[in-house]
Write a protein that holds these residues in place. Structure first.
Motif, PDB file in Angstrom:
ATOM      1  N   ILE A 153     -13.519  14.014  -4.829  1.00  0.00           N
ATOM      2  CA  ILE A 153     -11.943  14.186  -4.299  1.00  0.00           C
ATOM      3  C   ILE A 153     -12.413  14.022  -2.865  1.00  0.00           C
ATOM      4  O   ILE A 153     -11.523  12.959  -2.087  1.00  0.00           O
ATOM      5  N   GLU A 154     -12.906  14.966  -2.351  1.00  0.00           N
ATOM      6  CA  GLU A 154     -13.186  15.211  -0.757  1.00  0.00           C
ATOM      7  C   GLU A 154     -13.838  13.945  -0.067  1.00  0.00           C
ATOM      8  O   GLU A 154     -13.443  13.457   0.843  1.00  0.00           O
ATOM      9  N   ARG A 155     -14.947  13.495  -1.027  1.00  0.00           N
ATOM     10  CA  ARG A 155     -15.655  12.250  -0.449  1.00  0.00           C
ATOM     11  C   ARG A 155     -15.133  11.164  -0.406  1.00  0.00           C
ATOM     12  O   ARG A 155     -15.197  10.377   0.578  1.00  0.00           O
ATOM     13  N   TYR A 156     -14.279  10.807  -1.379  1.00  0.00           N
ATOM     14  CA  TYR A 156     -13.728   9.248  -1.551  1.00  0.00           C
ATOM     15  C   TYR A 156     -12.120   9.568  -1.069  1.00  0.00           C
ATOM     16  O   TYR A 156     -11.552   8.333  -1.292  1.00  0.00           O
ATOM     17  N   LYS A 157     -11.670  10.690  -0.982  1.00  0.00           N
ATOM     18  CA  LYS A 157     -10.430  10.654  -0.465  1.00  0.00           C
ATOM     19  C   LYS A 157      -9.303  10.138  -1.634  1.00  0.00           C
ATOM     20  O   LYS A 157      -8.364   9.191  -1.270  1.00  0.00           O
ATOM     21  N   VAL A 158      -9.662  10.398  -2.874  1.00  0.00           N
ATOM     22  CA  VAL A 158      -8.678   9.969  -3.800  1.00  0.00           C
ATOM     23  C   VAL A 158      -8.242  11.115  -4.592  1.00  0.00           C
ATOM     24  O   VAL A 158      -8.607  12.136  -4.762  1.00  0.00           O
ATOM     25  N   SER A 159      -7.583  10.787  -5.740  1.00  0.00           N
ATOM     26  CA  SER A 159      -6.927  11.876  -6.683  1.00  0.00           C
ATOM     27  C   SER A 159      -7.733  12.331  -7.741  1.00  0.00           C
ATOM     28  O   SER A 159      -8.855  11.452  -8.070  1.00  0.00           O
ATOM     29  N   ARG A 160      -7.573  13.421  -8.488  1.00  0.00           N
ATOM     30  CA  ARG A 160      -8.264  13.892  -9.516  1.00  0.00           C
ATOM     31  C   ARG A 160      -8.316  12.814 -10.499  1.00  0.00           C
ATOM     32  O   ARG A 160      -9.354  12.617 -11.226  1.00  0.00           O
ATOM     33  N   PRO A 161      -7.148  12.199 -11.124  1.00  0.00           N
ATOM     34  CA  PRO A 161      -7.322  11.345 -12.210  1.00  0.00           C
ATOM     35  C   PRO A 161      -8.313  10.054 -11.730  1.00  0.00           C
ATOM     36  O   PRO A 161      -8.823   9.602 -12.672  1.00  0.00           O
ATOM     37  N   THR A 162      -8.290   9.602 -10.601  1.00  0.00           N
ATOM     38  CA  THR A 162      -9.185   8.410 -10.027  1.00  0.00           C
ATOM     39  C   THR A 162     -10.458   9.002 -10.501  1.00  0.00           C
ATOM     40  O   THR A 162     -11.219   8.002 -10.875  1.00  0.00           O
ATOM     41  N   VAL A 163     -10.863  10.135  -9.804  1.00  0.00           N
ATOM     42  CA  VAL A 163     -12.319  10.550 -10.029  1.00  0.00           C
ATOM     43  C   VAL A 163     -12.586  10.555 -11.491  1.00  0.00           C
ATOM     44  O   VAL A 163     -13.728  10.111 -11.805  1.00  0.00           O
TER      45      VAL A 163
END
Length: 259
Positions: A40-50
């Motif tokens: 999440i931190e690496r790609y700056k996206v939400s938990r559902p996206t990961v």
């Protein structure tokens, strides 16, 4: 931070970025994938996206989830078992297969009566719904724990002249070859190999990981006239086994020349 600037749904973009990292060796085979929080931190996206990205890579077979431990890059190591697909004959006439003594039977063999399908009928050169004796075996390799499913299919018409075979269709293949030879058949074999994704019962029986195809080997035993006598099917996880063949040169048929 890795910027996501690719076309497609956001989870697909994250999956593509992780895939690139795996291909480039940043995440090595057998190594754990970064945690959800780290991704999440690496790609700056939400938990559902990961989670959707990891699920997509899991479906591709690039990663596997180990319960209680997290996600790992699938190992690309050597298969645990080599299946040597050759048949030998001893000086006293017995048939021997290289892997014959390796496999243990995880369960009692299950003999039954069945009928040809479109696929098995084609291999046996019979129509559909022709009567067969069948026998299923679940095998395990004691050294590696690899599992395999073996099936023997024998047409009723083949057993008509071999009463012993009709009475005990659950014999091991080498024993069946011996009976066929005693009945006057000069045997030869043909075999095909294909890969496909497992059905639910195959996945359970073989204890396969996610997104793992199976190797499906079909061996036909032919008699003197070339007529198919029995069909054997062997199914094993493609991540656990490789298939090895001994290849010899056939004698070329002499060509006729016109006078």
């Amino acid at each position: 931070m890795t910027e996501i600037q690719r076309p497609g749904a956001l989870y697909q973009q994250v999956a593509a970025a992780i895939r690139d990292a795996i291909v480039k060796g940043e995440f090595a085979p057998g190594a754990p994938l970064p945690s959800e929080a780290q991704l999440i931190e690496r790609y700056k996206v939400s938990r559902p996206t990961v989670r959707n990205a990891v699920a997509a890579l899991r479906a591709e077979g690039l990663i596997e989830v180990r319960h209680g431990k997290g996600s790992f890059v699938r190992s690309d190591g050597q298969p645990a078992v080599t299946l040597e697909r050759r048949i030998s004959r001893t000086s006293d006439g017995r048939f021997v297969m290289p892997n014959g003594a390796v496999w243990d039977e995880a369960e009692e063999p299950t003999p039954y009566r069945t009928h040809t399908t479109k696929a098995t009928g084609r291999l046996l050169e019979l129509g559909e719904e022709e009567a067969l004796f069948g026998c299923d075996r679940l095998l395990t390799d004691p050294a590696t724990g690899t599992r395999a499913m073996h099936r023997t299919l024998i047409p009723f018409e083949v057993t008509e002249g071999i009463p012993t075979l009709a009475e005990t269709p659950d014999r091991r293949p080498a024993s069946i070859y011996g009976l066929l030879t005693q009945a006057g058949h000069k045997l030869w074999w043909s075999e095909t190999v294909r890969a496909h994704m497992p059905l639910p019962d195959e996945r359970t029986a073989l204890q396969l990981r996610d997104a793992t195809p199976i190797l499906h080997l079909s061996r036909v035993t032919h008699g003197t006239s070339g007529r198919p006598l029995i069909l054997e099917e062997l199914r094993v996880g493609a991540d656990r086994a490789e298939v090895a063949y001994r290849i010899t040169a056939d004698k070329e048929t002499a060509r006729r020349t016109s006078a």
